[in-house]
Design an enzyme around this catalytic site. Structure first.
Site, PDB file in Angstrom:
ATOM      1  N   GLU A 162       0.916  -1.317   0.069  1.00  0.00           N
ATOM      2  CA  GLU A 162       0.074  -0.038   0.057  1.00  0.00           C
ATOM      3  C   GLU A 162       0.782   1.124   0.007  1.00  0.00           C
ATOM      4  OE1 GLU A 162      -3.855   0.062   0.511  1.00  0.00           O
ATOM      5  OE2 GLU A 162      -3.716  -2.019  -0.101  1.00  0.00           O
ATOM      6  N   HIS A 230      -4.111   1.591   7.476  1.00  0.00           N
ATOM      7  CA  HIS A 230      -3.020   1.937   7.251  1.00  0.00           C
ATOM      8  C   HIS A 230      -1.832   2.427   8.495  1.00  0.00           C
ATOM      9  CE1 HIS A 230      -4.380   2.748   2.992  1.00  0.00           C
ATOM     10  NE2 HIS A 230      -3.862   1.525   2.878  1.00  0.00           N
ATOM     11  N   CYS A 347      -2.756  11.346   3.964  1.00  0.00           N
ATOM     12  CA  CYS A 347      -2.899  10.305   2.821  1.00  0.00           C
ATOM     13  C   CYS A 347      -2.974  11.124   1.494  1.00  0.00           C
ATOM     14  CB  CYS A 347      -4.471   9.829   3.200  1.00  0.00           C
ATOM     15  SG  CYS A 347      -4.800   9.174   4.581  1.00  0.00           S
TER      16      CYS A 347
HETATM   17  O1  SUG Z   1      -7.666   3.112   0.574  1.00  0.00           O
HETATM   18  N1  SUG Z   1     -10.570   5.183   0.877  1.00  0.00           N
HETATM   19  C1  SUG Z   1      -9.002   5.063   1.003  1.00  0.00           C
HETATM   20  C2  SUG Z   1      -8.422   5.842   1.967  1.00  0.00           C
HETATM   21  C3  SUG Z   1      -6.871   5.778   1.624  1.00  0.00           C
HETATM   22  C4  SUG Z   1      -5.980   6.517   2.996  1.00  0.00           C
HETATM   23  N2  SUG Z   1      -4.784   6.646   2.738  1.00  0.00           N
HETATM   24  C5  SUG Z   1      -3.962   6.572   3.713  1.00  0.00           C
HETATM   25  N3  SUG Z   1      -4.467   6.273   4.843  1.00  0.00           N
HETATM   26  N4  SUG Z   1      -2.738   6.704   3.457  1.00  0.00           N
HETATM   27  C6  SUG Z   1      -8.672   3.524   1.269  1.00  0.00           C
HETATM   28  O2  SUG Z   1      -9.321   2.911   2.099  1.00  0.00           O
HETATM   29  C7  SUG Z   1     -12.835   4.832   0.136  1.00  0.00           C
HETATM   30  C8  SUG Z   1     -13.653   4.875  -1.337  1.00  0.00           C
HETATM   31  C9  SUG Z   1     -15.154   4.637  -0.973  1.00  0.00           C
HETATM   32  O3  SUG Z   1     -15.476   4.014  -0.088  1.00  0.00           O
HETATM   33  O4  SUG Z   1     -15.666   4.989  -1.887  1.00  0.00           O
HETATM   34  C10 SUG Z   1     -11.378   4.427   0.128  1.00  0.00           C
HETATM   35  O5  SUG Z   1     -10.919   3.882  -0.761  1.00  0.00           O
END
Ligand code: SUG
Length: 416
Positions: A162, A230, A347
């Site tokens: 990731e 994460h 993020c």
């Molecule tokens: O991968 N949310 C992302 C958020 C990513 C956050 N990134 C870090 N923590 N670095 C994920 O979970 C939600 C999409 C939706 O539900 O429509 C989403 O993909």
């Protein structure tokens, strides 16, 4: 050659929506089916970039990836678009969270003295697994100067990777050799452990990192269960400081000892669970902060506005500031549209240590370019998307032409 940290934020795409696609991401699940506001979301992101540019200097950006992705729907078989989760995956604007775009090892850390990138394969979630080939295309352009940069292919599945969200770097200053800390999760819990140890080891090998300056640490399974999908939801590092929740790592003392053995000058700024519970830390995204070195000295913590609204979190931050430690300033920012999908200030950005002169200037922000980006967003991004809109042809045309307008305005026809 002057190496500085450049934060590359993902511009929020015109198809930004709430589809509840990420099991284990509490905000994503909670906001499933809500109306989204792509224009407001993208403008919030640009405002954050503008603030950081003014305060800290170098700032870059990446463009949204092409959506909807009909190639993905084709791969999923005829009629896939009738399944709401599959259709939503093809429309996802998730590439905005560029902390998951890649893992980056700056030149001073690597055996060949170049800055290495490995795009994250993001295999755990369908909507994210489609990102990396297009992400790589963009990295290949932005960091196409092969005297200074190497862009790898993603780690092969089934090893889940990731990217920088599970990677921290400790160093005396950004331009000096550092210690790279990879944080992985152990599968088998209630929620997926999205970062696998074997993916971390693969990235370290590909990047040519010195074993004595590379540390692998297990994330606390309790943190994953509480919604820290994460590591950057419970810890962040900058130079010689790590800012972490007490329950971030499986073996708390062992983790700090391992980091200290590789980097003796480590300063730990830890928030006890008794002051801010894991649940409150995850709700407010206190640790999904950008911890940035200020030009005038000391560090700033760029936190979501939600932190200011929490008595426990704000109280702890005020006490920290009064203690006159390395973190001298707290800067709240409004990224609520991204937060509702589990994406805070950290993020939204990928940290790259590089000489800005070696990066394709089309990906670097200045005030004039921020004006251009804002104007394209204001004119072309949809104001609102409801989940039922994802099959709407008019909306699709709008989303496709909005991205094209940005590509044209930024003179990046290679991405068209
Ligand atoms: O991968 N949310 C992302 C958020 C990513 C956050 N990134 C870090 N923590 N670095 C994920 O979970 C939600 C999409 C939706 O539900 O429509 C989403 O993909």
């Amino acid at each position: 050659m002057s190496l500085v940290e450049i934060n590359f934020d993902g511009i929020v795409g015109p198809s930004h929506n709430y589809a509840g696609l990420s099991l284990g991401n509490i905000a994503s699940t909670k906001h499933q089916g809500d109306a989204s506001y792509p224009r407001a979301a993208a403008l919030q992101g640009v405002a954050k970039m503008r603030g950081n540019l003014a305060r800290f200097g170098a700032q870059g950006f990446f463009l949204p990836l092409p959506r909807p992705n009909h190639g993905l729907l084709q791969q999923l078989g005829p009629g896939a678009e009738a399944a709401p989760a599959l259709l939503a995956a093809a429309w996802s604007a998730s590439s905005m969270w560029t902390a998951n775009a890649a893992t980056v090892s700056p030149a001073p850390d690597t055996v060949d003295g170049k800055c290495h990138f490995t795009p994250a394969n993001l295999v755990t979630m369908l909507h994210r697994a489609q990102e990396w080939p297009d992400t790589k295309r963009q990295l290949d352009i932005a960091f196409g100067n092969t005297d200074h940069f190497v862009v790898h292919d993603a780690v092969p599945p089934t090893f889940g990777d990731e990217g920088a969200a599970n990677h921290m770097r400790l160093c005396a200053s950004h331009g000096e050799a550092g210690v790279e800390v990879f944080v992985y999760g152990r599968p088998g819990g209630k929620f997926p452990a999205r970062q696998h140890l074997e993916a971390c080891r693969t990235v370290a090998r590909l990047h040519g990192l010195a074993p004595e300056r590379t540390v692998f640490i297990e994330q606390n399974p309790a943190a994953i269960e509480a919604g820290a999908f994460h590591n950057d939801v419970v810890a962040v590092a900058n130079e010689d400081v790590i800012f972490a929740h007490e329950l971030a790592f499986a073996d708390r003392q062992g983790a700090y000892d391992a980091m200290r053995t590789a980097f003796p000058a480590l300063q730990v700024v830890e928030v006890p669970d008794s002051a801010v519970s894991l649940a409150e830390a995850i709700r407010t995204y206190l640790f999904n902060a950008q911890l940035i070195t200020r030009p005038q000295g000391g560090m700033a913590l760029v936190v979501p506005d939600e932190c200011r609204e929490s008595t426990a979190v704000w109280g702890w931050l005020e006490e920290m500031l009064a203690g006159n430690g390395s973190i001298r300033e707290v800067v709240p920012v409004n990224v609520r549209q991204s937060m509702a999908n589990g994406g805070g200030p950290a993020c939204l950005r990928l940290r790259v240590v590089a000489d800005p002169a070696t990066v394709d200037p089309r990906f670097l922000l200045d005030d004039a370019k921020a004006d251009t980006i804002e104007s394209v967003i204001s004119q072309h991004w949809p104001e609102q998307i409801d989940p039922a809109d994802l099959s709407n042809q008019t909306l699709e045309k709008c989303v496709v032409s909005a991205r094209q307008a940005l590509i044209t305005a930024l003179d990046l026809p290679e991405l068209g």
